[in-house]
Structure formats: C-alpha cells, structure tokens
Design a protein around this motif. Sequence first.
Motif, PDB file in Angstrom:
ATOM      1  N   GLY A  13     -50.936   4.907 -24.601  1.00 53.16           N
ATOM      2  CA  GLY A  13     -49.606   4.698 -25.116  1.00 53.16           C
ATOM      3  C   GLY A  13     -49.537   4.108 -26.503  1.00 53.16           C
ATOM      4  N   MET A  14     -50.632   3.654 -27.091  1.00 55.49           N
ATOM      5  CA  MET A  14     -50.611   3.146 -28.453  1.00 55.49           C
ATOM      6  C   MET A  14     -50.599   4.309 -29.439  1.00 55.49           C
ATOM      7  SD  MET A  14     -53.204  -0.132 -28.393  1.00 55.49           S
ATOM      8  CE  MET A  14     -52.789  -0.585 -30.076  1.00 55.49           C
ATOM      9  N   SER A  15     -49.830   4.164 -30.508  1.00 53.03           N
ATOM     10  CA  SER A  15     -49.767   5.221 -31.512  1.00 53.03           C
ATOM     11  C   SER A  15     -51.073   5.298 -32.280  1.00 53.03           C
ATOM     12  CB  SER A  15     -48.611   4.959 -32.484  1.00 53.03           C
ATOM     13  OG  SER A  15     -48.902   3.840 -33.301  1.00 53.03           O
ATOM     14  N   ARG A  16     -51.270   6.403 -32.972  1.00 54.35           N
ATOM     15  CA  ARG A  16     -52.479   6.559 -33.780  1.00 54.35           C
ATOM     16  C   ARG A  16     -52.564   5.465 -34.836  1.00 54.35           C
ATOM     17  NH1 ARG A  16     -50.697  11.909 -33.022  1.00 54.35           N
ATOM     18  NH2 ARG A  16     -52.189  13.198 -31.866  1.00 54.35           N
ATOM     19  N   MET A  17     -51.420   5.131 -35.430  1.00 55.68           N
ATOM     20  CA  MET A  17     -51.411   4.089 -36.449  1.00 55.68           C
ATOM     21  C   MET A  17     -51.789   2.734 -35.850  1.00 55.68           C
ATOM     22  SD  MET A  17     -51.184   3.270 -39.535  1.00 55.68           S
ATOM     23  CE  MET A  17     -50.584   4.841 -40.177  1.00 55.68           C
ATOM     24  N   GLN A  18     -51.298   2.450 -34.647  1.00 56.07           N
ATOM     25  CA  GLN A  18     -51.646   1.187 -33.993  1.00 56.07           C
ATOM     26  C   GLN A  18     -53.139   1.120 -33.692  1.00 56.07           C
ATOM     27  OE1 GLN A  18     -48.805   1.529 -30.737  1.00 56.07           O
ATOM     28  NE2 GLN A  18     -47.704  -0.285 -31.474  1.00 56.07           N
ATOM     29  N   LEU A  19     -53.707   2.250 -33.255  1.00 57.11           N
ATOM     30  CA  LEU A  19     -55.138   2.284 -32.970  1.00 57.11           C
ATOM     31  C   LEU A  19     -55.959   2.113 -34.241  1.00 57.11           C
ATOM     32  CD1 LEU A  19     -55.266   5.160 -30.332  1.00 57.11           C
ATOM     33  CD2 LEU A  19     -55.748   2.741 -29.927  1.00 57.11           C
ATOM     34  N   LEU A  20     -55.503   2.748 -35.331  1.00 56.38           N
ATOM     35  CA  LEU A  20     -56.206   2.581 -36.603  1.00 56.38           C
ATOM     36  C   LEU A  20     -56.142   1.135 -37.075  1.00 56.38           C
ATOM     37  CD1 LEU A  20     -55.112   5.823 -38.520  1.00 56.38           C
ATOM     38  CD2 LEU A  20     -57.393   5.279 -37.629  1.00 56.38           C
ATOM     39  N   MET A  21     -54.971   0.506 -36.906  1.00 59.15           N
ATOM     40  CA  MET A  21     -54.830  -0.896 -37.303  1.00 59.15           C
ATOM     41  C   MET A  21     -55.710  -1.797 -36.444  1.00 59.15           C
ATOM     42  SD  MET A  21     -50.736  -1.184 -38.108  1.00 59.15           S
ATOM     43  CE  MET A  21     -50.882  -2.937 -38.478  1.00 59.15           C
ATOM     44  N   LEU A  22     -55.781  -1.488 -35.138  1.00 56.48           N
ATOM     45  CA  LEU A  22     -56.642  -2.271 -34.259  1.00 56.48           C
ATOM     46  C   LEU A  22     -58.104  -2.084 -34.644  1.00 56.48           C
ATOM     47  CD1 LEU A  22     -56.652  -4.115 -31.734  1.00 56.48           C
ATOM     48  CD2 LEU A  22     -56.971  -2.051 -30.349  1.00 56.48           C
ATOM     49  N   GLY A  23     -58.487  -0.842 -34.968  1.00 59.17           N
ATOM     50  CA  GLY A  23     -59.851  -0.596 -35.434  1.00 59.17           C
ATOM     51  C   GLY A  23     -60.147  -1.332 -36.720  1.00 59.17           C
ATOM     52  N   GLY A  24     -59.172  -1.366 -37.635  1.00 56.53           N
ATOM     53  CA  GLY A  24     -59.340  -2.120 -38.873  1.00 56.53           C
ATOM     54  C   GLY A  24     -59.484  -3.604 -38.626  1.00 56.53           C
ATOM     55  N   MET A  25     -58.739  -4.118 -37.643  1.00 58.07           N
ATOM     56  CA  MET A  25     -58.853  -5.524 -37.294  1.00 58.07           C
ATOM     57  C   MET A  25     -60.257  -5.845 -36.774  1.00 58.07           C
ATOM     58  SD  MET A  25     -56.812  -7.753 -34.403  1.00 58.07           S
ATOM     59  CE  MET A  25     -57.907  -7.192 -33.103  1.00 58.07           C
ATOM     60  N   LEU A  26     -60.767  -4.966 -35.909  1.00 59.74           N
ATOM     61  CA  LEU A  26     -62.125  -5.158 -35.394  1.00 59.74           C
ATOM     62  C   LEU A  26     -63.146  -5.135 -36.524  1.00 59.74           C
ATOM     63  CD1 LEU A  26     -62.411  -3.057 -32.092  1.00 59.74           C
ATOM     64  CD2 LEU A  26     -62.946  -5.470 -32.390  1.00 59.74           C
TER      65      LEU A  26
END
Length: 442
Positions: free
Chosen positions: A11-24
């Motif tokens: 359910g997370m958007s692609r942008m949210q996943l990219l931001m989470l990946g960037g945070m990691l």
Amino acid sequence: MQATNKTSSGGMSRMQLLMLGGMLFSMFFGAGNLILPPLLGLQAGADAVPATAGFLIAGIGLPVLGIIAVALVGDIRQLAGRVHPLFASIFIALVYLTIGPFLAIPRTSSTAYEMLKPLIPGGDSFVIVAVFSVAFFAIAFFLALRPGMLSRILGKFSAPALIVLLALVVGSALLGGAGDVPAAQAPYDGNAASEGFLAGYQTMDLLAALCFGIVVAANVRDQGVTEPKKVTAAISVAGIVAGLLMAAVYCGLSFVGVSMASSMPGATNGAEILAASASVHFGPVGSVIVAAIFLLACLNVCTGLISCCSEYFSEVCPRVPLPAWAAIFAVFSCGVSLVGLDSILAFSAPLLGALYPPAIAMMVMGLAHNACDKFSRMWPWVVLSTTVVSVVVALRDAFAADMWLFLDVLPGADMGLGWISVALLAAVAGVVHSSIERKRAA
C-alpha cells in the motif's frame, strides 16, 4: 491515478518507498562506508571484482536482512532476548559501544583529520592532531545535546554535496581508466571473496541494522501500513533501493582504489586514497572540497552517534543523566581517536570478528523465527556456541595471531567462517534438546 502509484509491497506509494530507501541509505552511509572500499580496491588489485562482491554481501546484504529480521520480531531486545535476558543485556550494550565510543565515533574524527592533513603544515604532529580531536569532539558534544541544530544547519546540503563530490571523484577515475592493475596484496592474495566479506564487517552496518530495524518499521507503520506481512514487504523493497544505492557507491569507490593501486601501493587507509585521487584529477581545489565535505559529514555522524548511545545508556542507567553520558563518550572517543585511523581499523577487525558471527546467527534465526521458535532451545545453542567460537578466535587473532587452535580444523576456518559449521551442529543439538523437553512435558 492513486492506485497506479501504489506497489504490491503493502500500500505504500512508489515515492514513499523511494523515500524510505533513501532514509535507509542515509542511516548507513557514514565515514566507514567511504574509506573501506577504496582500500579494498587498492589492495585487491587484479582480484578486486571477487573481493568487492564479498564486501557487498557483508556490507549490504547482511544489513538489509538484519533490518527485515528485527522488523519481524519487534526489536533487538526481543531478538537477543530469545537467547537469554543476560545475553541480551550484554550483547546490546556491546553493540552500542562498538558503533559508538569503541570504534565508530573515534573513526569519524580520525577520518576527518586524514582528509585535512595534506592541507595542514606539519600535519603529522601529535600536538596538532590532539588539538583537532579536542575541538572536533567539543563541537560534537555541544551539538549532541542540541541535535536539531546540526540537522537544520547541515542536513540540507552536506549529504547532497557529499554525493555530488563522490560522483565527481568516481566519474573522473572511471574516465581516467584503471591503468596497469597490479596483483593482489595481502590479505586479498589468497581468497579474495572471503577476505572482502570479512572486510565488510568493518562497516558495522549489520550491528547498526539490529538497532535501526525498529525505527524503520515504525516509519512504515506511520505511513498507514500495519499488517505485518505488508510492513515486511515494504521494508524489503526499501532495503533493495538502499542496497542498490550503496552498491553503486561501493563499486565506484572500489574502482577509485584500483585506479590508484599502481601509484600508491603502500596506502593503509581509504581516506588518503580518496584525497590523493581528488588531488590528481582536480588539483588543490579537489583536496580542499573533499576535506570540507568529509569534515561536515563526519561531524554529523559523530553527533548522531554520541546522541544515540547517550540516550540508550541513560535509559539503562538513569542515575547518570544524558549530558553526563554524552560527555563520557565524547572524552573517551577523543582519547581513542588519538591512536590514529590505521590503529583503529586494525583494532576493529578482531572486535567485529567476535560480534558479527552471533549477530549473523541471530539475523538468520530472526528471519526464520516462526520455525525457530518452535524449537526454542535452538536460540541459546546456536547463538552462544557461535559467540564462544568467535570470541576465542578473535582473542587469538588480536594477541597471538600465529597460535594454532583446534578450531582451525573446522571447515571454512581458513576463510574466517569456521563458526558456520559450529552453528549448524548447534542447531541440530537445539532441535534435539527442545524435542526432549517437549516429550518430558507431555
């Protein structure tokens, strides 16, 4: 429109996943991640490809899996607590001390100074090193008590500037070519892949992942994803994103080391290799920019680690207030940093060699915790036996490297992986022990 912006990962958007990946990526990207790959590339030389592959497994694969494992079980206390409460207390404290004042915090000061040293007349003077270290940790201590200040001042430009600079340094090295690539030096002149794997321990990212996992899982839940399987799926996708970014950086930095192998074969740490590469391609200006960016990046990391460790130990021992813990860690780390970056890196190998095997064992069992929890005695059998083996070998490597141990006959011992066979035997013993207890209870 909104549906097309969603992925199947929960359910997370692609942008949210990219931001989470960037945070990691930003959570793991510190001084050690910058200085280790260039040295590996320089020393591995013609065997840089298998050495880098081993490094990527330990430096990227294990931390990403560690994040997922912690997310599955809850947090590091619940993971280590499956072994024994006393073990959990000791292991977690050692993890924080290792990613804090024992290794990671002193390494930030030493790395920053290595980048500044070429610009300072008489930079090898102990007095100048001491003055820099005291000033560095005084500023870090001040900011650790006010962490928001550093984020506001530096967060908007230090990390992007560092990435841009690295792209310039790596890009210029790629355009310049590798030239004549020499044969591998020790320790990569044997099994380059396994030595690269062991070098990946020094990023300390698996240990950090065990502490960060709960933070990442909480971030996913804040996005409205609460179902456990979907949380794990989202973290996995974000981990792949962060892993790809880290892999690109590591491979590029390793190539920088390879490109400098013929001109500075005696280099002993990656900081001086990066500084030399920047100087070759950009002249004095390159050295100044590299030094400035490393100083800001290392100060940022140092501040965060002092704050993180102080918060943990102030919770464990509330009689000592957080500012006092911060002062203790800053002063202690300042003293450790004075031994120099080369000595810190040499000391880190046996310490991380002792901590990483049990951490890997817990990570693997955490990923398969539903199966392992059915045979609860597996946890102490596997993790404690792995700990004993890794500690004994680490003590030997630190104080009597030439001494023979009976553990040296284990399969994979010559590659530093003898503990794996012990863990497998201990898993069988744990299953048998659990089955016996179950029959007795019935």
